[in-house]
Design a protein around this motif. Structure first.
Motif, PDB file in Angstrom:
ATOM      1  N   PHE A  41       0.831  -1.210   0.000  1.00 40.21           N
ATOM      2  CA  PHE A  41       0.000   0.000   0.000  1.00 40.21           C
ATOM      3  C   PHE A  41       0.863   1.256   0.000  1.00 40.21           C
ATOM      4  CE2 PHE A  41      -1.967  -3.494   2.231  1.00 40.21           C
ATOM      5  CZ  PHE A  41      -3.137  -3.646   1.526  1.00 40.21           C
ATOM      6  N   TYR A  42       2.124   1.111  -0.315  1.00 35.98           N
ATOM      7  CA  TYR A  42       3.106   2.172  -0.143  1.00 35.98           C
ATOM      8  C   TYR A  42       3.169   3.084  -1.357  1.00 35.98           C
ATOM      9  CZ  TYR A  42       6.829   3.800   2.885  1.00 35.98           C
ATOM     10  OH  TYR A  42       7.577   4.521   3.771  1.00 35.98           O
ATOM     11  N   ASN A  43       2.111   3.792  -1.655  1.00 36.52           N
ATOM     12  CA  ASN A  43       2.059   4.737  -2.764  1.00 36.52           C
ATOM     13  C   ASN A  43       1.985   6.146  -2.195  1.00 36.52           C
ATOM     14  OD1 ASN A  43       1.833   5.892  -5.288  1.00 36.52           O
ATOM     15  ND2 ASN A  43      -0.370   5.609  -5.388  1.00 36.52           N
ATOM     16  N   LEU A  44       3.156   6.693  -1.910  1.00 33.81           N
ATOM     17  CA  LEU A  44       3.196   8.047  -1.352  1.00 33.81           C
ATOM     18  C   LEU A  44       2.879   9.063  -2.430  1.00 33.81           C
ATOM     19  CD1 LEU A  44       6.500   7.727   0.694  1.00 33.81           C
ATOM     20  CD2 LEU A  44       4.192   7.868   1.622  1.00 33.81           C
ATOM     21  N   ALA A  67      -6.497  12.089  -8.775  1.00 31.89           N
ATOM     22  CA  ALA A  67      -7.277  11.063  -8.074  1.00 31.89           C
ATOM     23  C   ALA A  67      -6.483   9.764  -8.044  1.00 31.89           C
ATOM     24  CB  ALA A  67      -8.606  10.845  -8.786  1.00 31.89           C
ATOM     25  N   GLY A  68      -6.628   9.028  -6.971  1.00 27.82           N
ATOM     26  CA  GLY A  68      -5.934   7.752  -6.861  1.00 27.82           C
ATOM     27  C   GLY A  68      -5.868   7.291  -5.421  1.00 27.82           C
ATOM     28  N   TYR A 121     -11.032  12.879   0.415  1.00 27.89           N
ATOM     29  CA  TYR A 121     -10.065  12.035   1.111  1.00 27.89           C
ATOM     30  C   TYR A 121     -10.782  11.235   2.182  1.00 27.89           C
ATOM     31  CZ  TYR A 121      -6.021  14.271  -0.976  1.00 27.89           C
ATOM     32  OH  TYR A 121      -5.085  14.716  -1.864  1.00 27.89           O
ATOM     33  N   GLN A 122     -10.373   9.996   2.313  1.00 33.61           N
ATOM     34  CA  GLN A 122     -10.986   9.139   3.317  1.00 33.61           C
ATOM     35  C   GLN A 122      -9.899   8.271   3.937  1.00 33.61           C
ATOM     36  OE1 GLN A 122     -14.070   6.665   1.758  1.00 33.61           O
ATOM     37  NE2 GLN A 122     -14.226   5.446   3.597  1.00 33.61           N
ATOM     38  N   GLY A 123      -9.821   8.293   5.235  1.00 29.30           N
ATOM     39  CA  GLY A 123      -8.893   7.421   5.927  1.00 29.30           C
ATOM     40  C   GLY A 123      -9.483   6.021   6.011  1.00 29.30           C
ATOM     41  N   ILE A 124      -8.668   5.030   5.727  1.00 28.71           N
ATOM     42  CA  ILE A 124      -9.115   3.652   5.818  1.00 28.71           C
ATOM     43  C   ILE A 124      -8.039   2.807   6.489  1.00 28.71           C
ATOM     44  CG2 ILE A 124     -10.638   3.769   3.811  1.00 28.71           C
ATOM     45  CD1 ILE A 124      -8.464   2.377   2.186  1.00 28.71           C
TER      46      ILE A 124
END
Length: 138
Positions: A41-44, A67-68, A121-124
């Motif tokens: 998940f490491y897409n900075l 977006a992404g 933006y949404q924290g998950i």
């Protein structure tokens, strides 16, 4: 505490990219234990450090990102003498303490969080995200 541990992560300031073989060992351990490996998940966001270095403009810069699915983990912390002792060969304890306190300032600000939600933006949690290609560290 009632929390289930379901992922494994080791931050750069703690040495995961500086200790030979650590990345591979962590990937193998995650697989063996059935844990989520955070490196999928490491897409900075490109230029994240520069974006976050300018608090007055951070919202507009985050709004302008394409977006992404982006990855960022916040490390809430106060800038304390104890935190300043957590440096290593690549990051001084002073840098780590300042950046962690800054993250706390950004992501604990109610106005900032409301704006981020308005921007989409949404924290998950890791277990809610779709894995991407695994990023390997040297």
């Amino acid at each position: 505490m009632g929390k289930e541990i379901n992922f494994i992560a080791c931050n750069d300031d703690l040495g995961s990219s500086f200790i030979a073989g650590m990345d591979k060992a962590m990937a193998e351990y995650a697989k063996k234990k059935g844990l989520i490996d955070h490196m999928y998940f490491y897409n900075l966001p490109q230029g994240l450090s520069a974006i976050c270095a300018d608090f007055p403009q951070v919202l507009e810069k985050l709004k302008a990102l394409p977006a992404g699915l982006y990855f960022t983990v916040i490390h809430p912390s106060c800038e304390t003498e104890e935190r300043r002792k957590t440096g290593n060969a690549h990051y001084s304890g002073e840098e780590i303490a300042k950046s962690r306190a800054y993250e706390t300032q950004i992501f604990s600000d109610i106005t900032t969080m409301k704006k981020l939600k308005e921007f989409g933006y949404q924290g998950i949690r890791y277990d809610e995200a779709v894995p991407q290609t695994r990023k390997s560290l040297p």
